[in-house]
Design a protein around this motif. Structure first.
Motif, mmCIF file in Angstrom:
data_model
loop_
_atom_site.group_PDB
_atom_site.id
_atom_site.type_symbol
_atom_site.label_atom_id
_atom_site.label_comp_id
_atom_site.label_asym_id
_atom_site.label_seq_id
_atom_site.Cartn_x
_atom_site.Cartn_y
_atom_site.Cartn_z
ATOM 1 N N ARG A 80 36.358 44.384 37.410
ATOM 2 C CA ARG A 80 35.882 45.354 38.415
ATOM 3 C C ARG A 80 36.018 44.794 39.828
ATOM 4 O O ARG A 80 36.449 45.498 40.743
ATOM 5 C CB ARG A 80 34.416 45.707 38.156
ATOM 6 N N TRP A 86 41.571 44.979 45.292
ATOM 7 C CA TRP A 86 42.882 45.621 45.462
ATOM 8 C C TRP A 86 42.731 46.959 46.177
ATOM 9 O O TRP A 86 43.531 47.312 47.046
ATOM 10 C CB TRP A 86 43.569 45.818 44.112
ATOM 11 N N ARG A 95 39.670 44.816 40.851
ATOM 12 C CA ARG A 95 40.119 46.178 41.179
ATOM 13 C C ARG A 95 39.574 46.638 42.527
ATOM 14 O O ARG A 95 40.285 47.273 43.313
ATOM 15 C CB ARG A 95 39.691 47.151 40.092
#
Length: 82
Positions: free
Chosen positions: A43, A49, A46
């Motif tokens: 998590r 990103w 992500r």
């Protein structure tokens, strides 16, 4: 005795004592904790990103609107008569 032999004797004394009991569900709890840590790391990765992509988009939009690579317009009149 040398210092190395003293350490070896201390380790042997620790190993000769009875070992503490290990809970039966220790492996299951460790696997669950590891899975939680992996999900959290996924998590976080992500989100980083996503944050990076949002920063690139915001910079692109700002740069296309302000065009910082162009020279600024002349704001003062030329000084004449000196």
């Amino acid at each position: 005795m040398t210092r190395h032999e003293d350490k070896e004797a201390a380790v042997r004394a620790l190993l000769d004592t009875p070992h503490p009991p290990v809970p039966g569900d220790l492996a299951l709890r460790a696997a669950e904790r590891g899975a939680r840590r992996l999900r959290l790391a996924l998590r976080v990765r992500r989100m980083l990103w996503l944050l990076g992509a949002a920063a690139v988009v915001a910079f692109t939009l700002w740069a296309s609107a302000t065009r910082p690579w162009e020279a600024p317009p002349e704001t003062t009149p030329p000084f004449e008569g000196w």
